[in-house]
Design a protein around this motif. Structure first.
Motif, short mmCIF file in Angstrom:
data_model
loop_
_atom_site.label_atom_id
_atom_site.label_comp_id
_atom_site.label_asym_id
_atom_site.label_seq_id
_atom_site.Cartn_x
_atom_site.Cartn_y
_atom_site.Cartn_z
N LEU A 65 0.83 -1.20 0.00
CA LEU A 65 0.00 0.00 0.00
C LEU A 65 0.87 1.26 0.00
N PRO A 66 0.31 2.38 -0.44
CA PRO A 66 0.98 3.66 -0.19
C PRO A 66 1.03 3.90 1.32
N LEU A 67 2.21 4.01 1.86
CA LEU A 67 2.35 4.17 3.32
C LEU A 67 2.49 5.63 3.67
N LYS A 68 1.57 6.12 4.47
CA LYS A 68 1.58 7.49 4.92
C LYS A 68 1.68 7.50 6.43
N VAL A 69 2.74 8.11 6.97
CA VAL A 69 2.95 8.14 8.42
C VAL A 69 3.07 9.56 8.94
N THR A 70 2.77 10.55 8.09
CA THR A 70 2.76 11.96 8.49
C THR A 70 1.44 12.57 8.05
N VAL A 75 1.04 15.92 1.17
CA VAL A 75 1.96 15.68 0.05
C VAL A 75 1.74 14.24 -0.43
N PRO A 76 1.52 14.02 -1.73
CA PRO A 76 1.25 12.67 -2.23
C PRO A 76 2.39 11.71 -1.93
N VAL A 77 2.02 10.48 -1.64
CA VAL A 77 3.00 9.42 -1.42
C VAL A 77 3.52 8.97 -2.77
N GLU A 78 4.82 8.71 -2.84
CA GLU A 78 5.41 8.21 -4.07
C GLU A 78 5.26 6.70 -4.14
N GLY A 79 4.32 6.24 -4.95
CA GLY A 79 4.18 4.82 -5.22
C GLY A 79 3.66 4.02 -4.04
N ARG A 80 3.80 2.70 -4.18
CA ARG A 80 3.33 1.76 -3.16
C ARG A 80 4.52 1.05 -2.53
N ALA A 81 4.47 0.90 -1.23
CA ALA A 81 5.51 0.12 -0.54
C ALA A 81 5.34 -1.35 -0.91
N SER A 82 6.33 -2.15 -0.62
CA SER A 82 6.20 -3.58 -0.86
C SER A 82 5.19 -4.16 0.12
N LEU A 83 4.68 -5.34 -0.20
CA LEU A 83 3.75 -6.00 0.70
C LEU A 83 4.43 -6.31 2.03
N ALA A 84 5.69 -6.72 1.99
CA ALA A 84 6.42 -7.02 3.23
C ALA A 84 6.55 -5.77 4.09
N SER A 85 6.89 -4.64 3.48
CA SER A 85 7.05 -3.39 4.24
C SER A 85 5.73 -2.93 4.84
N GLN A 133 -5.54 8.33 -10.92
CA GLN A 133 -5.49 9.50 -11.80
C GLN A 133 -4.85 10.69 -11.08
N LEU A 134 -5.20 10.86 -9.81
CA LEU A 134 -4.64 11.98 -9.05
C LEU A 134 -3.18 11.75 -8.68
N ASN A 135 -2.79 10.49 -8.53
CA ASN A 135 -1.41 10.17 -8.20
C ASN A 135 -0.95 9.00 -9.08
N PRO A 136 -0.45 9.31 -10.28
CA PRO A 136 -0.04 8.25 -11.23
C PRO A 136 1.09 7.36 -10.71
N THR A 137 1.77 7.76 -9.63
CA THR A 137 2.83 6.89 -9.11
C THR A 137 2.26 5.67 -8.38
N ILE A 138 0.95 5.70 -8.07
CA ILE A 138 0.31 4.57 -7.41
C ILE A 138 -0.09 3.55 -8.48
N GLN A 139 0.61 2.47 -8.51
CA GLN A 139 0.40 1.46 -9.54
C GLN A 139 -0.88 0.68 -9.30
N GLN A 140 -1.66 0.53 -10.39
CA GLN A 140 -2.90 -0.23 -10.30
C GLN A 140 -2.62 -1.72 -10.14
N ASN A 141 -3.52 -2.42 -9.46
CA ASN A 141 -3.39 -3.87 -9.35
C ASN A 141 -3.55 -4.53 -10.71
N ARG A 142 -2.78 -5.55 -10.93
CA ARG A 142 -2.76 -6.18 -12.26
C ARG A 142 -4.00 -7.04 -12.46
N ARG A 143 -4.31 -7.26 -13.72
CA ARG A 143 -5.39 -8.15 -14.13
C ARG A 143 -4.94 -9.04 -15.29
#
Length: 450
Positions: free
Chosen positions: A161-166, A170-180, A440-450
């Protein structure tokens, strides 16, 4: 129109930020005290009842006839029911938990600016523990809906998921790994455990037992059965009590008391007409799991007068039709401890826990102790999970987890207008599509694959 939609979405995600940043007149104060943090935590809608309903809708506990399915107004829910690849337009299933995360982050930011005296006070510690718990719980709901099942071998390479801790916007850059992402939730729960008291002012506020329970549920989803057992055991020992269903009115439409002794923490999904009593019919294979004298049959279900021979779900741990109860309870912890014990060679404990639960679900004259052998122990415990945790938001997570093992894999099937739709083990559809407006608002967030 585009900017209007962005504005509406921004209200949900940044309203607290605007409240904190803007000061229209001198009579409005920027939240900065422990009392302000308490007020933020008291927002029941934001903190306790805005979690994704799609995990209930996409599970296998109920089915709809075509004519009922066609009347669903929300197209995302209609398409989600049959697991299609249609883009998701609505954002509430995503936005609700992220608002909880935002408020939690805002409380943490306020706490960090407090005096040392306030930080070290009992109230300060409880507020800090609450913030870590709510952030963990919200991320956990998002994990169940928007990510693939956890596999320790591949988790570092899978999308989390995009991890936000603040609390900034400011938009989060991309998605963290599942492990993170899982690591973040574990860290927050453990921090909450170290701070929270055994009791709280209300079921809407977490306790130490709540944090133990949330972490046990997380470890179960990770198939880390050693830790699932340890934390379920800790949670149970904090609150070792069950409702005796013999004390309930079998004919009451809301037989299970609100704020009852089994609840560690109350949480609800958002509202959905799709899972109301006038749409759903309980799957026959679930009904078939119950013995005729199991009190849960009468307490959980009612005959559908509009469709004789079928059953609807009638009760809720919050006595509400507004959303599905997905909170943490002692009965769930007993089941986690039992399954984890069975999977880690503690069969006597596994059987003892199941028999304790069942003793509270049958009349004394009907109760019989089970003595399942090791060859069927896990299988029977999983059936007991299905019987007990109906409409509690657990079946979707269970199917995802159990489909990692060939011995417990299950293909979900639904039929609408004569066409059959299937969700097979290993399908990428176990990670729901992220709402279109988010990507659309944050293109760095990768969509789930299909």
């Amino acid at each position: 129109m585009k900017y209007y939609i962005i504005f509406l979405l921004s209200i949900g995600l940044t309203s607290c930020s605007k409240f904190l940043e803007l000061k229209p007149d001198q009579n409005m104060e920027i939240p900065s005290t422990l009392a302000d943090c308490e007020l933020l935590l008291n927002d029941f809608t934001a903190m306790n009842m805005s979690y994704p309903v799609m995990t209930t809708l996409m599970g296998e506990e109920f089915y709809m006839h075509t004519e009922d399915w066609q009347t669903i107004v929300d197209m995302d829910e209609r398409m989600g029911y049959i697991w299609t690849d249609e883009p998701v337009v609505g954002s509430l299933n995503w936005q609700g938990p992220y608002k909880t995360i935002y408020v939690s982050n805002q409380i943490l930011a306020i706490y960090n600016k407090l005096s040392q005296q306030d930080k070290s006070s009992e109230q300060g510690k409880q507020i800090l523990g609450n913030a870590h718990f709510f952030r963990a719980f919200a991320y956990q709901q998002l994990l169940e809906l928007y990510t693939l099942p956890y596999d320790p071998v591949t988790a570092s390479n899978e999308l989390g998921l995009p991890l936000k801790v603040t609390p900034d916007v400011v938009p989060v850059e991309g998605r963290a790994s599942l492990a993170s992402t899982y690591d973040q939730v574990v860290q927050d729960y453990k921090q909450a455990i170290s701070l929270l008291n055994p009791t709280s002012i209300a079921k809407s506020r977490p306790t130490k037992g709540s944090a133990y329970a949330g972490l046990s549920r997380l470890y179960l989803d990770m198939r880390d059965y050693e830790n699932a057992y340890l934390y379920a055991d800790s949670a149970w020992n904090m609150q070792p009590t069950l409702i005796d269903y013999n004390t309930l009115d079998l004919y009451d439409e809301m037989a299970i008391p609100k704020n009852n002794q089994e609840i560690y923490f109350t949480a609800l999904t958002g509202n959905s007409g799709s899972i109301g009593p006038f749409y759903n019919r309980i799957n026959p294979d679930l009904i078939d799991l119950y013995e005729s004298n199991d009190l849960r049959m009468s307490i959980y279900f009612q005959n559908n007068y509009f469709d004789p021979g079928t059953y609807g779900y009638k009760t809720n741990y919050d006595q509400s039709y507004i959303g599905t109860f997905i909170g943490l309870t002692t009965s769930e912890m007993l089941l986690i401890r039992s399954e984890a014990a069975a999977r880690t060679g503690k069969s006597a404990i596994a059987l003892s826990d199941i028999n304790l639960l069942r003793k509270h679900r049958f009349a004394p004259e009907d109760y019989q102790e089970v003595q399942w052998g090791n060859d069927i122990l896990v299988e029977e415990i999983l059936k007991e999970r299905r019987r007990e945790l109906v409409f509690r938001g657990r079946r979707w997570a269970d199917v995802k987890r159990l489909n990692q093992d060939t011995a417990t894999q299950r293909t979900l099937t639904r039929t609408i207008d004569g066409q059959s739709y299937q969700l097979v083990p290993g399908s990428p559809k176990f990670a729901a599509l992220i709402p279109l407006i988010v990507t659309q608002l944050n293109p760095t967030i990768q969509q789930n694959r299909r």
